[in-house]
Design an enzyme around this catalytic site. Sequence first.
Site, PDB file in Angstrom:
ATOM      1  N   ASP A 320       0.857  -1.256  -0.055  1.00  0.00           N
ATOM      2  CA  ASP A 320       0.104  -0.090  -0.060  1.00  0.00           C
ATOM      3  C   ASP A 320       1.018   1.235   0.006  1.00  0.00           C
ATOM      4  O   ASP A 320       0.648   2.128  -0.798  1.00  0.00           O
ATOM      5  CB  ASP A 320      -0.942   0.034   1.137  1.00  0.00           C
ATOM      6  CG  ASP A 320      -2.021  -0.962   1.157  1.00  0.00           C
ATOM      7  OD1 ASP A 320      -2.140  -1.408  -0.150  1.00  0.00           O
ATOM      8  OD2 ASP A 320      -2.757  -1.258   1.992  1.00  0.00           O
ATOM      9  N   HIS A 392      -9.285   4.768  -2.915  1.00  0.00           N
ATOM     10  CA  HIS A 392      -8.702   6.137  -1.980  1.00  0.00           C
ATOM     11  C   HIS A 392      -7.226   6.254  -2.088  1.00  0.00           C
ATOM     12  O   HIS A 392      -6.699   7.520  -2.077  1.00  0.00           O
ATOM     13  CB  HIS A 392      -9.046   5.761  -0.464  1.00  0.00           C
ATOM     14  CG  HIS A 392      -8.423   4.211  -0.192  1.00  0.00           C
ATOM     15  ND1 HIS A 392      -7.885   4.089   1.067  1.00  0.00           N
ATOM     16  CD2 HIS A 392      -8.601   3.175  -0.653  1.00  0.00           C
ATOM     17  CE1 HIS A 392      -7.482   2.943   1.334  1.00  0.00           C
ATOM     18  NE2 HIS A 392      -7.823   2.426   0.236  1.00  0.00           N
ATOM     19  N   LYS A 423     -12.884   6.343   2.277  1.00  0.00           N
ATOM     20  CA  LYS A 423     -12.653   4.833   2.585  1.00  0.00           C
ATOM     21  C   LYS A 423     -11.754   4.689   3.917  1.00  0.00           C
ATOM     22  O   LYS A 423     -12.024   3.786   4.623  1.00  0.00           O
ATOM     23  CB  LYS A 423     -12.231   4.226   1.719  1.00  0.00           C
ATOM     24  CG  LYS A 423     -12.013   2.489   1.783  1.00  0.00           C
ATOM     25  CD  LYS A 423     -11.318   1.769   0.282  1.00  0.00           C
ATOM     26  CE  LYS A 423     -11.121   0.278   0.575  1.00  0.00           C
ATOM     27  NZ  LYS A 423     -12.061  -0.473   0.951  1.00  0.00           N
TER      28      LYS A 423
END
Length: 441
Positions: A320, A392, A423
Amino acid sequence: MKRYPRYLVLEPAIRAQGTVRLPGSKSISNRTLLLAALAKGTTLIRDLLASDDTHVMLMALQKLGVKWEQIGESQDYIVHGVDGAFPTHQADLFMGNAGTAIRPLTAALAVTGGDYALHGVSRMHERPIGDLVDALNAVGARIEYTGIAGYPPLHIRRGLIRTERMQVRGNVSSQFLTALLMAAPLMAREHALTIDVVGELISKPYIEITLNLMRRFGIEVERDDWRSFTVRAGQRYAGPESVRVEGDASSASYFLAAGAIAQGPVRVEGVGKDSIQGDIRFVEALEQMGATVRLGETWIEVESNGVLKAIDADFNHIPDAAMTIAVAALYADGPSTLRNIGSWRVKETDRLTAMAIELRKLGATVEEGADYLTVTPPRQIQPASIDTYDDHRMAMCFSLASLNGAALKGNRIRINDPKCVAKTFPDYFDAFASVANNQLF
């Protein structure tokens, strides 16, 4: 929550500096909610993330008969545990696009038994869940696909799980193993349960979060490296008096990268050197790019001379946060390569392809491979209208393209559909503007 228009235009910012208080971690928030629900006793959860994904989990637990209360206008919640048995045995559960909600709940509901329908938004129905379903059905669960095989929506019926050993693939999503680990104490009432990982386990730091939180709720998991995990028989979840949710380390990456790109210093509060989140290692990549990093107990600070070095690194452990590096690479002194990021393809969107498309809009030369991305920065960042794909992290990381105004030469960056940040971080763009000192239009 913050309401954003159809798009935002970010004015170029010369320098980023200031302090941001982070919202709670999504990964910790949804895990903690489910563990508190499954535990015996009452748990006070402090600083729970306010976001679409946690709302989905809270509503699902409520439908399952779990009682909880929000304390005033705070982000503190009291959850009354059900000691491993949900009171409601039939429910239709909308899971949005929250992987951290649907996957652990699928395992827990398959084990506890009942008649449940789980479904979400259209993108959720494109995100794989087959490895988790296969692992559970192989040991007696009864989970059916009501759409395309291997993907939600799901119909869970009461099965009979009796096993001392099961296995799951580890190379698509670590959330499948997390789901089985969290449900393991419910399956190990009479006999110990061992979960074997087939193949390479990706995103290992997220498994560390799971094991750490299970320990806080009274469950010890024995680990044979990353190959197998064993839960001894007879352990039961017990709610601690209180649990505080750390600030989100993935969200911290945007502000820390801003400090590296646009000199800083930028400090984030709510997460520090002793964090249980693997994304804290994002700062190692910033250091490789030449930034100066300082860590305290509950804060991290980054600054630089505004000149970043190109990087070539494996980001399997922080997929991420690695997206942030891909945009920071626009400001590097040469081509940067992000390797072992194939898991990007099964996230909220196909992030590998989406990142390549949007980086090219900014003038970068991008090579997209099956599990890698090489970004060659442009001579000058071009003005662009960035599509966010209802993701997001696409919206948040591309805000960084508005930094270092000298590189932009006055060009603006437009972020389409900025509301998707709800989110995980509904007030993101206000927080970003506070350190970038730029205007939002």
